[in-house]
Design an enzyme around this catalytic site. Structure first.
Site, short mmCIF file in Angstrom:
data_model
loop_
_atom_site.label_atom_id
_atom_site.label_comp_id
_atom_site.label_asym_id
_atom_site.label_seq_id
_atom_site.Cartn_x
_atom_site.Cartn_y
_atom_site.Cartn_z
N ASP A 13 -68.11 10.74 47.51
CA ASP A 13 -68.86 11.38 46.44
C ASP A 13 -70.04 12.10 47.07
OD1 ASP A 13 -69.93 11.82 43.73
OD2 ASP A 13 -71.39 10.27 44.28
N ASP A 15 -73.49 13.51 45.04
CA ASP A 15 -74.79 13.16 44.47
C ASP A 15 -74.97 11.65 44.41
OD1 ASP A 15 -76.01 15.76 43.80
OD2 ASP A 15 -74.29 15.98 42.48
N SER A 109 -68.02 15.80 41.12
CA SER A 109 -67.93 16.43 39.81
C SER A 109 -68.69 17.76 39.78
CB SER A 109 -68.50 15.50 38.74
OG SER A 109 -67.72 14.33 38.64
N LYS A 140 -64.62 12.23 36.40
CA LYS A 140 -64.82 10.79 36.56
C LYS A 140 -65.37 10.24 35.24
CE LYS A 140 -66.18 11.60 41.38
NZ LYS A 140 -67.30 11.56 42.35
N ASP A 165 -71.53 5.91 44.15
CA ASP A 165 -72.76 5.25 43.71
C ASP A 165 -72.81 5.02 42.21
OD1 ASP A 165 -75.19 7.53 42.65
OD2 ASP A 165 -73.19 8.14 43.28
#
Length: 219
Positions: A13, A15, A109, A140, A165
């Site tokens: 991922d 961010d 995303s 997601k 996260d």
């Protein structure tokens, strides 16, 4: 306590995992929340890990989808421009360098343009393979993005390890059948298999599809 995890590919991922963009996200989405009479503190957990227009659909369920898409384009333009305050998560750069000869991909995303802008702002190299908002139809916590990441790398989902996260991100990776390393203090509560405070204590040994990930300090 340290843990050693065998794997054939890594999916990352962005961010909150590689990049700390919280200052920008809270500023832009805080403005959006106040424009619509919403409490920013209740908006942040919803938007984290999801595409903007899908977050808007959750937060403003009566609003027309076309309006959400138009509003999301406006926010994306601002998010891509405003990168001040974006920094790498500790250890992210070293982890990406250690993955140079190992199958890995970004699964985010964010749009491709936004991902490039934020990775550059944090001083991080963009992985050669990336599954971004343009690549999938479902955000997601749907597993589509992670399954697409495994497919582009030619690796079975169960042989992949995902770094995430957010609650939505961890749920997406688990739904794809992957093992998940949670990044950040809250990740353990999201159902990650292992959790670390940051990436500074994450080490990769080996090359190609047969390698190991060592976590020095598991939360």
């Amino acid at each position: 306590m340290s843990v050693v995890i065998p794997a054939s590919a890594v999916l990352l991922d962005m961010d909150g995992t590689l990049v700390d963009s919280s200052a920008v996200v809270e500023r832009i989405w805080g403005d959006w929340a106040r424009e619509h009479g919403l409490d920013p503190a209740e908006v942040y957990p919803v938007v984290h890990g999801r595409r903007g227009w899908q977050s808007m659909a959750i937060l403003l369920p009566e609003r027309d989808t076309a309006v959400n898409h138009a509003d999301n384009r406006r926010l994306l333009e601002r998010e891509t421009r405003e990168v001040e305050g974006i920094v790498e998560i500790a250890g992210a750069g070293e982890l990406l360098r250690s993955l140079a000869d190992i199958p890995h991909a970004l699964v985010t995303s964010a749009s491709l343009e936004l991902a490039r802008a934020r990775m550059a702002a944090a001083g991080l190299g963009m992985p050669a393979q990336a599954v971004t908002a343009e690549s999938v139809t479902a955000s997601k916590p749907h597993p589509e993005g992670f399954l697409a990441g495994a497919a582009v790398l030619g690796v079975e989902p169960g042989e992949c390890v995902a770094f995430e996260d957010s609650h939505a991100g961890v749920a997406a990776a688990k739904a794809a059948g992957m093992r998940v390393i949670g990044v950040g203090a809250a990740a353990a509560g999201h159902g990650a298999d292992w959790s670390v405070a940051d990436l500074a204590g994450v080490h990769v040994s080996g090359r190609g599809a047969g390698f190991e990930i060592t976590l020095d300090h598991v939360l």
